[in-house]
Design a protein around this motif. Structure first.
Motif, PDB file in Angstrom:
ATOM      1  N   ALA A  25     109.676 -37.034  41.765  1.00 30.14           N
ATOM      2  CA  ALA A  25     108.340 -37.520  41.874  1.00 30.14           C
ATOM      3  C   ALA A  25     107.957 -37.450  43.312  1.00 30.14           C
ATOM      4  CB  ALA A  25     108.531 -39.041  41.564  1.00 30.14           C
ATOM      5  N   ALA A  26     108.898 -37.451  44.235  1.00 29.99           N
ATOM      6  CA  ALA A  26     108.505 -37.399  45.819  1.00 29.99           C
ATOM      7  C   ALA A  26     107.956 -35.731  46.013  1.00 29.99           C
ATOM      8  CB  ALA A  26     109.906 -37.513  46.449  1.00 29.99           C
ATOM      9  N   PHE A  27     108.697 -34.830  45.342  1.00 31.64           N
ATOM     10  CA  PHE A  27     107.969 -33.465  45.881  1.00 31.64           C
ATOM     11  C   PHE A  27     106.702 -33.367  45.003  1.00 31.64           C
ATOM     12  CE2 PHE A  27     112.503 -32.320  46.983  1.00 31.64           C
ATOM     13  CZ  PHE A  27     112.045 -31.711  48.249  1.00 31.64           C
ATOM     14  N   ALA A  35     105.213 -30.808  54.264  1.00 27.82           N
ATOM     15  CA  ALA A  35     106.427 -30.148  54.146  1.00 27.82           C
ATOM     16  C   ALA A  35     106.528 -29.291  55.538  1.00 27.82           C
ATOM     17  CB  ALA A  35     106.248 -28.931  52.867  1.00 27.82           C
ATOM     18  N   GLU A  36     105.764 -28.621  56.149  1.00 28.06           N
ATOM     19  CA  GLU A  36     105.781 -27.781  57.346  1.00 28.06           C
ATOM     20  C   GLU A  36     105.985 -28.997  58.465  1.00 28.06           C
ATOM     21  OE1 GLU A  36     102.276 -26.242  57.604  1.00 28.06           O
ATOM     22  OE2 GLU A  36     102.476 -24.496  56.330  1.00 28.06           O
ATOM     23  N   GLN A  48     110.119 -25.933  52.733  1.00 23.80           N
ATOM     24  CA  GLN A  48     109.464 -24.946  52.676  1.00 23.80           C
ATOM     25  C   GLN A  48     109.849 -23.811  51.631  1.00 23.80           C
ATOM     26  OE1 GLN A  48     109.297 -23.086  56.729  1.00 23.80           O
ATOM     27  NE2 GLN A  48     106.988 -24.315  57.098  1.00 23.80           N
ATOM     28  N   LYS A  49     111.040 -23.534  51.443  1.00 21.07           N
ATOM     29  CA  LYS A  49     111.475 -22.668  50.555  1.00 21.07           C
ATOM     30  C   LYS A  49     111.222 -23.219  49.054  1.00 21.07           C
ATOM     31  CE  LYS A  49     114.961 -20.457  53.076  1.00 21.07           C
ATOM     32  NZ  LYS A  49     116.676 -20.092  53.240  1.00 21.07           N
ATOM     33  N   ILE A  50     111.346 -24.375  48.865  1.00 29.61           N
ATOM     34  CA  ILE A  50     111.077 -25.026  47.719  1.00 29.61           C
ATOM     35  C   ILE A  50     109.359 -25.096  47.337  1.00 29.61           C
ATOM     36  CG2 ILE A  50     110.851 -27.400  46.563  1.00 29.61           C
ATOM     37  CD1 ILE A  50     113.594 -28.308  47.876  1.00 29.61           C
ATOM     38  N   LEU A  51     108.630 -25.053  48.477  1.00 27.61           N
ATOM     39  CA  LEU A  51     107.362 -25.220  48.279  1.00 27.61           C
ATOM     40  C   LEU A  51     106.841 -23.860  47.879  1.00 27.61           C
ATOM     41  CD1 LEU A  51     105.615 -27.913  50.363  1.00 27.61           C
ATOM     42  CD2 LEU A  51     105.867 -27.805  48.086  1.00 27.61           C
ATOM     43  N   LEU A  52     107.564 -22.747  48.478  1.00 31.68           N
ATOM     44  CA  LEU A  52     107.055 -21.455  48.270  1.00 31.68           C
ATOM     45  C   LEU A  52     107.437 -20.990  46.734  1.00 31.68           C
ATOM     46  CD1 LEU A  52     108.734 -19.420  51.117  1.00 31.68           C
ATOM     47  CD2 LEU A  52     106.460 -20.071  50.856  1.00 31.68           C
ATOM     48  N   HIS A 118     107.573 -40.663  49.555  1.00 32.36           N
ATOM     49  CA  HIS A 118     107.859 -39.340  49.203  1.00 32.36           C
ATOM     50  C   HIS A 118     108.254 -38.542  50.552  1.00 32.36           C
ATOM     51  CE1 HIS A 118     103.732 -39.470  50.680  1.00 32.36           C
ATOM     52  NE2 HIS A 118     103.675 -38.025  51.176  1.00 32.36           N
ATOM     53  N   LEU A 119     107.750 -38.806  51.553  1.00 31.22           N
ATOM     54  CA  LEU A 119     108.254 -38.188  52.823  1.00 31.22           C
ATOM     55  C   LEU A 119     109.954 -38.442  53.284  1.00 31.22           C
ATOM     56  CD1 LEU A 119     105.324 -38.821  55.216  1.00 31.22           C
ATOM     57  CD2 LEU A 119     105.762 -36.814  54.036  1.00 31.22           C
TER      58      LEU A 119
END
Length: 516
Positions: A25-27, A35-36, A48-52, A118-119
């Motif tokens: 839920a947080a992501f 994320a940056e 960042q790798k997760i968001l890629l 979430h942060l």
């Protein structure tokens, strides 16, 4: 002892499943910019790798969550079975224990906790999520591709954990619960639609452009400004494809004032307004391709302090004109000032018929009659849809039927007799179904529509699939008119075309004759 260990293992699995649900839920709530910021503050690249690759990580989280949740159920059930010899009683006790655990989780709501913080949760669980994704190897990627094949559009369009569709859903829910006013929700939705709208959809078509010829004097162009109501007009040499500049009302008015006051510059000293041409006061033209997105072009106009641009097609020809007001209207709606003459795009007539402007957007027409016309990408206007379905240039009385809605060319305008308005109504079967009419009411409605058709000189249609109706004589007349139109267009040129579409076309044509 073994039952206690099994129970503790079950509780541990349930806790891990709750943590993974909180992380998911947080992501889902995390944006790329956040994320940056997390990666910059903590020096970790896991977020960042997760968001890629958001989809494989989401699939991995869901897999692990279901694995630990299933393990918790099994372990608790086996532990209770070890304590009690009676299978039925053990099953009842295990069900009560699991129900109590479900109530606790529903009260604490891990997903709500993850969205609210979430942060913090994302920063704390980023490495865990990344490790769980790597532990499954290529399995999440394969499952994501299979899911994309089963439900197309759920892979490539999913660019982040928190996507546009979810935000739109939040806005809709906020509007339904009165957290946002309806006008505010529509404004937010318009901003999102702006990123998918091209300049071609909001421009003034070439045939409706008001232009002035090179060599026109200041009084002539001032008369054009006053009669048309526009403050910026392109200067053309022969046709709209050869635009030499853009003349502004303020420049012409200021120069005429200076001439009367005797305070002109050396360039115009000793000259009169009748000897100064529009070529001497025109400015450079800003061009934009018709395929450019409105959101990008709006930012460019703001940076350049420009309010008008000429739209060009893929072949370099003039497609139309777009102003800053046209772009803003896509966000806030139609803007009408004291000098605009507002004409109704939809006019309600008796017997359930409507008179629609031929320039109405196809999407607006589809919304008006609750039609699904998503595949109509080749045309933008109702007039274009009529001509495409008919298969030829429409004339007065030309009629087609589209998904139970009849369109008939009603009004023509200009020397080339182009369709300006279209009559639209639903056929008796579709109207009866939508209005709740019984079958006994349908013949009366159909007979009434047939009478209207006979009065208009058209043959009453028969129920059936989408058709284009009209006699052979009408077809020949349409073809003859189309050929005559082409000949007229070749002889008259583009200037007469724009004059004809001027809101004050009669006065403007008289002015053009005086200039000649």
């Amino acid at each position: 002892m073994s039952s206690v260990l099994l129970a503790l293992a079950g509780l541990l699995c349930a806790a891990v499943a709750a943590v993974l649900s909180t992380a998911e839920a947080a992501f889902m709530r995390l944006s790329r910019r956040e994320a940056e910021d997390i990666a910059e503050r903590q020096g970790s690249r896991a977020v960042q790798k997760i968001l890629l690759e958001p989809v494989p990580h989401t699939v991995a989280l869901q897999l692990w969550r279901w694995i630990f949740a299933s393990a918790a159920v099994v372990l608790v059930t086996v532990a209770v079975l070890f304590l009690l010899d009676d299978v039925a009683l053990a099953a009842l006790v295990a069900a009560l224990v699991l129900l109590a655990g479900g109530v606790v989780l529903a009260t604490l709501s891990p997903r709500r906790l993850g969205r609210a913080h979430h942060l913090v949760v994302s920063a704390a669980t980023a490495r865990l999520v990344r490790g769980l994704r790597l532990a499954l190897g290529p399995v999440p990627v394969v499952l994501a591709r299979v899911g994309a094949r089963i439900a197309p559009g759920t892979d490539d369009a999913y660019q982040g954990f928190f996507d546009d569709e979810e935000f739109r859903e939040f806005v809709a829910r906020a509007s339904e619960t009165d957290i946002l006013e309806d006008a505010e929700a529509e404004l937010i939705q318009s901003v999102f639609d702006l990123s998918a709208t091209r300049v071609r959809a909001v421009m003034v078509p070439r045939t409706d452009m008001v232009t002035v010829d090179t060599g026109a004097t200041l009084p002539e162009v001032m008369t054009l400004f006053l009669r048309s109501g526009y403050s910026r007009v392109p200067v053309v040499r022969g046709s709209a494809d050869d635009i030499t500049g853009m003349v502004y009302l303020k420049d012409v008015a200021f120069l005429e004032h200076q001439l009367r006051a005797g305070e002109v510059s050396d360039e115009f000293r000793g000259r009169t307004a009748d000897t100064i041409t529009v070529d001497e006061v025109q400015r450079d033209v800003r061009y934009v391709p018709e395929s450019k997105m409105v959101s990008e072009f709006l930012s460019e106009l703001q940076r350049e302090s420009t309010h008008v641009a000429v739209v060009v097609d893929e072949y370099g020809g003039t497609a139309g004109l777009v102003t800053l007001e046209d772009l803003i209207e896509e966000i806030v709606g139609e803007i009408v000032d004291e000098y605009d003459v507002e004409s109704a795009e939809v006019e309600e007539l008796e017997d359930g018929r409507r008179r629609l402007a031929a320039r109405m957007a196809v999407d607006d027409f589809a919304d008006l009659f609750d039609l699904d016309l998503d595949d109509e990408d080749e045309v933008d206007t109702l007039g274009g849809l009529l001509a495409k379905t008919l298969g030829r240039v429409p004339i007065a009385g030309s009629e087609v039927e589209i998904d139970g809605v009849v369109l008939r060319a009603d009004r023509l305008e200009g020397r080339r007799n182009r369709v300006s308005h279209v009559l639209a109504w639903e056929v008796e079967g579709r109207r009866g179904a939508r209005a709740g009419l019984g079958t006994e009411d349908a013949p009366e409605v159909f007979a009434h529509e047939a009478q209207d058709r006979r009065e208009a000189g058209a043959e009453a249609p028969t129920p059936g699939p989408t058709t284009a109706t009209g006699s052979a004589a009408q077809h020949d007349a349409a073809q003859h008119d189309a050929d005559q139109h082409d000949a007229d267009q070749h002889d008259a040129g583009e200037q007469d075309a724009q004059d004809r579409h001027d809101p004050h076309d009669q006065d403007h044509r008289t002015d053009r004759q005086e200039q000649r």
